[in-house]
Design an enzyme around this catalytic site. Structure first.
Site, short mmCIF file in Angstrom:
data_model
loop_
_atom_site.label_atom_id
_atom_site.label_comp_id
_atom_site.label_asym_id
_atom_site.label_seq_id
_atom_site.Cartn_x
_atom_site.Cartn_y
_atom_site.Cartn_z
N HIS A 200 76.37 -16.38 -37.20
CA HIS A 200 75.00 -15.80 -36.99
C HIS A 200 74.65 -15.55 -38.40
O HIS A 200 73.65 -16.00 -38.82
CB HIS A 200 74.93 -14.66 -36.14
CG HIS A 200 74.77 -14.97 -34.85
ND1 HIS A 200 74.75 -14.04 -33.81
CD2 HIS A 200 74.67 -16.07 -34.01
CE1 HIS A 200 74.60 -14.48 -32.78
NE2 HIS A 200 74.55 -15.74 -32.76
N ARG A 307 71.75 -27.32 -27.06
CA ARG A 307 72.82 -26.83 -26.35
C ARG A 307 72.74 -25.63 -25.39
O ARG A 307 72.70 -24.45 -25.85
CB ARG A 307 73.97 -26.37 -27.46
CG ARG A 307 74.33 -27.14 -28.52
CD ARG A 307 75.38 -26.83 -29.77
NE ARG A 307 76.00 -27.80 -30.37
CZ ARG A 307 75.42 -28.23 -31.66
NH1 ARG A 307 74.36 -27.35 -32.10
NH2 ARG A 307 76.05 -29.16 -32.44
N ARG A 344 71.26 -30.75 -23.10
CA ARG A 344 72.71 -31.04 -22.55
C ARG A 344 73.02 -29.90 -21.43
O ARG A 344 72.66 -28.86 -21.84
CB ARG A 344 73.65 -31.04 -23.78
CG ARG A 344 75.19 -31.60 -23.16
CD ARG A 344 75.86 -31.33 -24.44
NE ARG A 344 76.11 -29.85 -25.04
CZ ARG A 344 76.93 -29.73 -26.14
NH1 ARG A 344 77.26 -30.61 -26.85
NH2 ARG A 344 77.09 -28.53 -26.48
N ASN A 466 82.09 -34.73 -33.08
CA ASN A 466 83.03 -33.77 -33.33
C ASN A 466 84.29 -33.94 -32.51
O ASN A 466 85.36 -33.65 -32.79
CB ASN A 466 82.34 -32.29 -33.33
CG ASN A 466 81.26 -31.90 -34.32
OD1 ASN A 466 80.85 -32.98 -35.11
ND2 ASN A 466 80.49 -31.07 -34.11
N ARG A 477 90.81 -29.12 -33.59
CA ARG A 477 90.06 -28.68 -34.68
C ARG A 477 90.00 -27.24 -35.13
O ARG A 477 89.74 -26.78 -36.24
CB ARG A 477 88.68 -29.42 -34.92
CG ARG A 477 87.62 -29.16 -33.64
CD ARG A 477 86.58 -29.98 -33.71
NE ARG A 477 85.83 -30.12 -32.52
CZ ARG A 477 84.68 -29.51 -32.25
NH1 ARG A 477 84.02 -28.85 -33.27
NH2 ARG A 477 84.43 -29.45 -31.15
N CYS A 514 75.03 -37.20 -32.66
CA CYS A 514 74.71 -35.92 -32.67
C CYS A 514 75.68 -34.97 -33.25
O CYS A 514 75.32 -33.87 -33.16
CB CYS A 514 74.12 -35.39 -31.26
SG CYS A 514 75.48 -35.33 -30.22
#
Length: 584
Positions: A200, A307, A344, A466, A477, A514
């Site tokens: 954040h 998201r 999504r 990603n 990752r 994206c």
């Protein structure tokens, strides 16, 4: 002595100034057993501390200046939700009543357990949410000090007092609401031991355009109060005690960046078009409805990725119901004034738990029960979300995006449930767009290799680079031991992406990227050369990518892409990649 520290670049720019150290937040408390018969009194101390912090956060939110970033209020709400989560207080209260632990000891015991769980999570954004819980708990511990002087808390301390414009804050961590002082004091930048790109604090730093480097593990120990330091927010470098030559170089670079930024703003309302006349669409990725406003201001032609799972996190009373979801989706849709919004469906699962939802016992592996797999295992929860998204489609151009599909069975079952949700709304007399476009994320190699199936069933597609990269290279990752192998330029990755775009274009099905690759200006020409015309990224990157697009000639770029895709040796590939990026 001059030395450099390397961390994670989260907000671009150059800052030069004197270091001001904010005391480290050390959760060190005294451990002792309370006397028999004082359990309820100790429990009440903890509850009163929670109430005190709740009032404090309410006061902070009410006092937010009108020009404060919208993210600030949203983050205060998140901290309120964390504070209201019954589990944060229930377990410490049980430890007080059953084992007679003092309140601070009980709270830190539960906090340590929670932080361990978040540290094991695969998703970088969710991993960072552990910091939010820690920040809330620290406020409660500070409130406990007024009841129990035996509690010792290092504490971050609120950022108070007056600072000079050239001040750079160095801290173990900084809570987002404390960053209001940055705006009030026009501070130069900040450096922290903790944090990541999705914290954040990093998001607020980008919204305030404050240069920042985070994740330098011992920065607050190695930098001394009053040291002159330079923050290179582009490269993630902090230079301590720079000499005059370095200072001159960075001041020159700082001036260049300022001029460049001013020029960049002039591109907001220019058409996003290549030199050879190809129209490119730039979309924004958002996590919160409030982000839509920023995306629109920076020239996004829509939301490429909303998201939705962030509406499900830190909920006080379990999962948000249909009405709550509908209201939140509608807020984002209406903020875009008729431009498309791709929502999504929820991407939670083995590594992303939410209150009130069972996510299986598959551990923290990115290969577990998550995304569409989890949604299909919880059809009633999935139908609730589908109905909410469909209802929001009555207010604008909503598109429905399904994540992590890999099997024909998943495709057929997802489409069946979408039709069932439509039928349920019809029976209730609720308005929705019956012709809503449905898209799929291509983020698993299996999906990339089954493009004929995907172009047959979906109105549009979106490449989640990603996940596609980590699944293609068999790399978690979030695992530091192998994170260095995560490479978007790996030949296997490039050939997969090029093939996906080629197949979608051949079938005349809209295709976007994206993932992080879309927002990296260094990769813009590469994606253009592959034939990509739709990009979706964090809104802070929109103008940087737009500039690259306007300087590109796709006809020239496409002449070189086959040679680059055929290169498998690193040195040869690097030469060809640099040659591609030098084409104008």
């Amino acid at each position: 002595m001059t030395f450099a520290l390397h961390g994670i670049a989260v907000s671009k720019g150059i800052a030069i100034g004197k270091a001001v150290l904010i005391s480290r937040a050390a959760l060190e408390v005294s451990h002792y057993l309370i006397e028999h018969g004082t359990e309820e009194a100790e429990a009440n101390k903890l509850l009163e501390a929670f109430d005190c912090v709740r009032q404090e956060l309410n006061t902070l939110k009410a006092a937010l200046p009108k020009d404060a970033p919208q993210e600030m209020a949203a983050f205060l709400d998140v901290h309120q939700l964390i504070l209201s989560d019954p589990t944060l207080a229930e377990k410490p209260l049980a430890l007080i009543r059953q084992k007679r632990l003092n309140a601070a000891w009980a709270l830190t015991t539960e906090l340590n357990d929670l932080l361990e769980q978040f540290a094991e999570m695969d998703d970088p954004y969710l991993k960072e949410r552990g910091n939010d819980i820690r920040q809330v708990a620290e406020r409660v511990l500070k409130a406990l000090q007024s009841h129990n002087r035996q509690t010792v808390v290092g504490g971050e301390g609120l950022i108070t007092g007056h600072f000079e414009d050239d001040t750079i804050v160095v801290a173990h961590d900084i809570a987002p609401h404390d960053m209001l002082r940055f705006k009030e004091n026009a501070l130069g930048g900040f450096v922290t031991d903790l944090g990541g790109k999705t914290s954040h604090t990093a998001i607020v730093a980008r919204s305030l355009e404050i240069p920042a480097v985070v994740g330098i593990r011992h920065a607050s120990d190695m930098i001394e109060h009053g040291d002159w330091i330079v923050i290179d927010g582009d490269r993630g470098i902090v230079v301590v005690a720079p000499d005059e030559i370095l200072l001159t170089q960075y001041r020159s670079l700082q001036a260049e960046i300022r001029i460049e930024s001013e020029k960049l703003q002039e591109l907001k309302y220019s058409p996003t078009r290549t030199k050879d006349g190809v129209e490119i669409e730039l979309f924004a990725n958002i996590e919160l409805p409030e982000d839509a406003k920023h995306a629109l201001e920076l020239g996004a032609v829509g939301i490429g990725l909303f998201r939705s799972e962030f509406l499900f996190m830190n909920q006080e009373h379990g999962l948000p119901d249909e009405e709550k979801q509908y209201q939140e989706y509608t807020r984002a849709v209406e903020a875009m004034f008729g431009l498309p919004v791709n929502i999504r469906t929820i991407d939670i699962g083995s590594d992303k738990s939410v209150a009130g939802a069972e996510t299986g016992t598959t551990g923290t592996s990115p290969l577990g029960l998550r995304a569409i797999r989890w949604s299909l295992s919880e059809p009633e929860i999935f139908l609730t979300q589908l109905r909410a998204i469909l209802r929001a489609s009555a207010h604008g151009q909503v598109r429905l995006l399904l994540p992590m599909l890999a099997h024909a069975q998943e495709i057929h079952e997802s489409l069946r449930l979408i039709e069932k949700a439509k039928q349920q709304l019809q029976e209730r007399g609720k308005a929705f767009n019956p012709n809503i476009q449905v898209g799929a994320m291509i983020e698993i190699p299996a999906a990339a290799l089954m493009m004929p199936l995907f172009v047959k069933h979906f109105d549009y597609l979106s490449i989640g680079t990603n996940d596609l990269i980590q699944y293609t290279l068999a790399i978690d990752r979030a695992d530091h031991a192998v994170a260095h192998l995560y490479d978007p330029l790996n030949p296997a990755v490039l050939n997969l992406i090029a093939g996906i775009i080629r197949e979608a274009n051949r079938a005349n099905v809209p295709i976007a990227v994206c993932g992080e690759m879309a927002g990296d200006p260094a990769l813009t020409k590469l994606l253009l050369a592959m034939g990509l015309t739709d990009f979706s990224m964090h809104f802070s990157q929109l103008l940087l990518v737009k500039r690259e697009i306007m300087q590109a000639d796709t006809r020239k770029l496409k002449m070189h892409i086959d040679e680059l895709l055929a290169a498998y040796e690193p040195v040869e590939q690097s030469v060809l990649f640099n040659r591609l990026n030098s084409i104008h």
